[in-house]
Design a protein around this motif. Structure first.
Motif, mmCIF file in Angstrom:
data_model
loop_
_atom_site.group_PDB
_atom_site.id
_atom_site.type_symbol
_atom_site.label_atom_id
_atom_site.label_comp_id
_atom_site.label_asym_id
_atom_site.label_seq_id
_atom_site.Cartn_x
_atom_site.Cartn_y
_atom_site.Cartn_z
ATOM 1 N N ALA A 1 94.329 -3.648 -25.893
ATOM 2 C CA ALA A 1 92.933 -3.922 -25.562
ATOM 3 C C ALA A 1 92.631 -3.386 -24.159
ATOM 4 O O ALA A 1 93.504 -3.326 -23.309
ATOM 5 C CB ALA A 1 92.666 -5.418 -25.615
ATOM 6 N N GLN A 2 91.380 -3.000 -23.985
ATOM 7 C CA GLN A 2 90.967 -2.485 -22.692
ATOM 8 C C GLN A 2 90.304 -3.584 -21.874
ATOM 9 O O GLN A 2 89.696 -4.485 -22.414
ATOM 10 C CB GLN A 2 89.966 -1.343 -22.875
ATOM 11 N N LYS A 3 90.453 -3.476 -20.567
ATOM 12 C CA LYS A 3 89.836 -4.470 -19.695
ATOM 13 C C LYS A 3 89.357 -3.806 -18.416
ATOM 14 O O LYS A 3 90.041 -2.950 -17.866
ATOM 15 C CB LYS A 3 90.839 -5.581 -19.358
ATOM 16 N N ILE A 4 88.191 -4.215 -17.972
ATOM 17 C CA ILE A 4 87.625 -3.742 -16.705
ATOM 18 C C ILE A 4 87.475 -4.936 -15.778
ATOM 19 O O ILE A 4 86.921 -5.965 -16.195
ATOM 20 C CB ILE A 4 86.249 -3.099 -16.923
ATOM 21 N N SER B 1 96.356 1.228 -22.232
ATOM 22 C CA SER B 1 97.597 1.942 -22.505
ATOM 23 C C SER B 1 97.315 3.341 -23.043
ATOM 24 O O SER B 1 98.244 4.131 -23.245
ATOM 25 C CB SER B 1 98.441 1.160 -23.515
ATOM 26 N N ASP B 2 96.038 3.642 -23.259
ATOM 27 C CA ASP B 2 95.672 4.970 -23.745
ATOM 28 C C ASP B 2 95.723 5.985 -22.609
ATOM 29 O O ASP B 2 95.482 5.643 -21.446
ATOM 30 C CB ASP B 2 94.274 4.945 -24.355
ATOM 31 N N GLN B 3 95.997 7.232 -22.975
ATOM 32 C CA GLN B 3 96.087 8.292 -21.978
ATOM 33 C C GLN B 3 94.758 9.017 -21.774
ATOM 34 O O GLN B 3 94.507 9.588 -20.730
ATOM 35 C CB GLN B 3 97.165 9.302 -22.394
ATOM 36 N N SER B 4 93.929 8.996 -22.808
ATOM 37 C CA SER B 4 92.659 9.718 -22.743
ATOM 38 C C SER B 4 91.507 8.722 -22.777
ATOM 39 O O SER B 4 91.330 8.003 -23.757
ATOM 40 C CB SER B 4 92.551 10.683 -23.931
ATOM 41 N N TYR B 5 90.760 8.711 -21.709
ATOM 42 C CA TYR B 5 89.658 7.751 -21.616
ATOM 43 C C TYR B 5 88.641 8.267 -20.601
ATOM 44 O O TYR B 5 88.897 9.224 -19.854
ATOM 45 C CB TYR B 5 90.154 6.354 -21.200
ATOM 46 N N GLY B 6 87.496 7.640 -20.613
ATOM 47 C CA GLY B 6 86.447 7.977 -19.660
ATOM 48 C C GLY B 6 86.001 6.739 -18.912
ATOM 49 O O GLY B 6 85.992 5.638 -19.457
ATOM 50 N N LEU B 7 85.632 6.917 -17.669
ATOM 51 C CA LEU B 7 85.164 5.812 -16.825
ATOM 52 C C LEU B 7 83.735 6.097 -16.399
ATOM 53 O O LEU B 7 83.393 7.219 -16.034
ATOM 54 C CB LEU B 7 86.075 5.664 -15.608
ATOM 55 N N PHE B 8 82.912 5.077 -16.466
ATOM 56 C CA PHE B 8 81.489 5.220 -16.191
ATOM 57 C C PHE B 8 81.058 4.166 -15.174
ATOM 58 O O PHE B 8 81.608 3.071 -15.132
ATOM 59 C CB PHE B 8 80.651 4.983 -17.463
ATOM 60 N N MET C 1 84.412 1.547 -19.401
ATOM 61 C CA MET C 1 85.432 2.477 -19.887
ATOM 62 C C MET C 1 85.266 2.714 -21.380
ATOM 63 O O MET C 1 84.939 1.795 -22.123
ATOM 64 C CB MET C 1 86.824 1.902 -19.606
ATOM 65 N N MET C 2 85.505 3.947 -21.791
ATOM 66 C CA MET C 2 85.508 4.284 -23.207
ATOM 67 C C MET C 2 86.796 5.023 -23.512
ATOM 68 O O MET C 2 87.177 5.953 -22.811
ATOM 69 C CB MET C 2 84.307 5.158 -23.579
ATOM 70 N N ILE C 3 87.472 4.602 -24.566
ATOM 71 C CA ILE C 3 88.692 5.268 -24.995
ATOM 72 C C ILE C 3 88.300 6.453 -25.866
ATOM 73 O O ILE C 3 87.448 6.320 -26.744
ATOM 74 C CB ILE C 3 89.593 4.309 -25.776
ATOM 75 N N SER C 4 88.929 7.578 -25.649
ATOM 76 C CA SER C 4 88.610 8.772 -26.409
ATOM 77 C C SER C 4 88.827 8.535 -27.892
ATOM 78 O O SER C 4 89.865 8.017 -28.308
ATOM 79 C CB SER C 4 89.488 9.933 -25.943
ATOM 80 N N THR D 1 83.602 2.165 -28.577
ATOM 81 C CA THR D 1 83.392 0.968 -27.773
ATOM 82 C C THR D 1 83.394 1.287 -26.289
ATOM 83 O O THR D 1 84.317 1.906 -25.778
ATOM 84 C CB THR D 1 84.497 -0.056 -28.059
ATOM 85 N N LEU D 2 82.348 0.855 -25.610
ATOM 86 C CA LEU D 2 82.236 0.965 -24.156
ATOM 87 C C LEU D 2 82.501 -0.425 -23.607
ATOM 88 O O LEU D 2 81.736 -1.351 -23.860
ATOM 89 C CB LEU D 2 80.843 1.467 -23.796
ATOM 90 N N THR D 3 83.592 -0.582 -22.876
ATOM 91 C CA THR D 3 83.963 -1.889 -22.327
ATOM 92 C C THR D 3 83.451 -1.998 -20.905
ATOM 93 O O THR D 3 83.749 -1.145 -20.064
ATOM 94 C CB THR D 3 85.492 -2.065 -22.355
ATOM 95 N N PHE D 4 82.717 -3.059 -20.616
ATOM 96 C CA PHE D 4 82.106 -3.242 -19.308
ATOM 97 C C PHE D 4 82.824 -4.306 -18.491
ATOM 98 O O PHE D 4 83.396 -5.252 -19.028
ATOM 99 C CB PHE D 4 80.643 -3.679 -19.462
ATOM 100 N N GLY D 5 82.749 -4.179 -17.171
ATOM 101 C CA GLY D 5 83.145 -5.243 -16.262
ATOM 102 C C GLY D 5 82.004 -6.230 -16.098
ATOM 103 O O GLY D 5 80.924 -6.051 -16.670
#
Lengths: 114, 114
Positions: free
Chosen positions: A1-4, A28-35, A94-97, A101-105
């Motif tokens: 799971a992703q967390k901000i 744990s993913d290697q390819s992602y984007g941060l917004f 953050m969005m995983i490639s 899903t766009l995960t927000f803080g």
């Protein structure tokens, strides 16, 4: 799971000064984007800046720059020469490639004083 | 015209009412999203539509029912809501739902359930 994680509920800065808003992420993913998004009191979420996980240079957009430290998993937003209109909530996301899903803080409230 | 338009901006409804939120995007995007923003919580993704097909339903209660009649319009039908459903509901769109494209948000509907 992703967390901000955004650890600063609120920040104060004087006009024309620079300010850094903190953001750390966990994936744990290697390819992602941060917004980074800005949300003024009107409610609209305004896109500010994007950083890809494989981008070697830190992203910059006008007065906004993203201090990307991949090893530390941090993506701090730097606003140079703050303006009164910069007062708003700021969200790191953050969005995983390959996923939608766009995960927000939880956001940081920035107040700029004259 | 703004890129993503949401109506109404404010809505107060009783727990027995039925209402609908509307979102319209003029950006030619083919992915649309509903997010819920509650006080002191991160934005929560509710639904994702890609090419008018629902591709993600984030464990949302059935009292929220989305509808995407075409790639430009997205609705959120509400019935028998609870007071804890009071929140800002944000619609967003993006070019695709599988990349790092930024999402463009509407100004949101501020919903109060009484």
């Amino acid at each position: 799971a992703q967390k901000i994680t955004q650890t600063q509920p609120g920040m104060f800065v004087q006009e024309k000064e620079a300010v850094t808003l903190d953001c750390t992420y966990d994936t744990s993913d290697q390819s992602y984007g941060l917004f980074w998004y800005k949300q003024p009191s009107s409610g609209e979420m305004i896109f500010l800046i994007y950083q890809g996980s494989y981008d070697e240079q830190n992203a910059t957009e006008g007065r906004y720059s993203l201090n990307f430290q991949k090893a530390r998993k941090s993506a701090n937003l730097v606003i140079s020469a703050s303006q009164l209109g910069d007062s708003a909530m700021y969200f790191c996301a953050m969005m995983i490639s390959g996923y939608s899903t766009l995960t927000f803080g939880k956001g940081t409230m920035l107040l700029v004083s004259p | 015209e703004t890129g993503v338009t949401q109506t109404p901006r404010h809505l107060v409804m009783g727990m027995t009412n039925k209402k609908s939120l509307k979102c319209e995007q003029h950006l030619g995007h083919n992915a649309m999203y509903w997010y819920k923003q509650s006080a002191k919580k991160p934005l929560e993704l509710m639904f994702v539509y890609s090419l008018e097909e629902r591709v993600e339903n984030n464990s949302v209660p059935s009292r929220f029912s989305p509808e995407c009649p075409n790639s430009s319009h997205l609705f959120l039908h509400l019935h028998t809501l609870q007071p804890e459903d009071s929140a800002l509901y944000l619609c967003a769109s993006s070019q695709t739902n599988k990349g790092h494209e930024e999402a463009f948000f509407g100004q949101g509907t501020r919903l109060t359930v009484v």
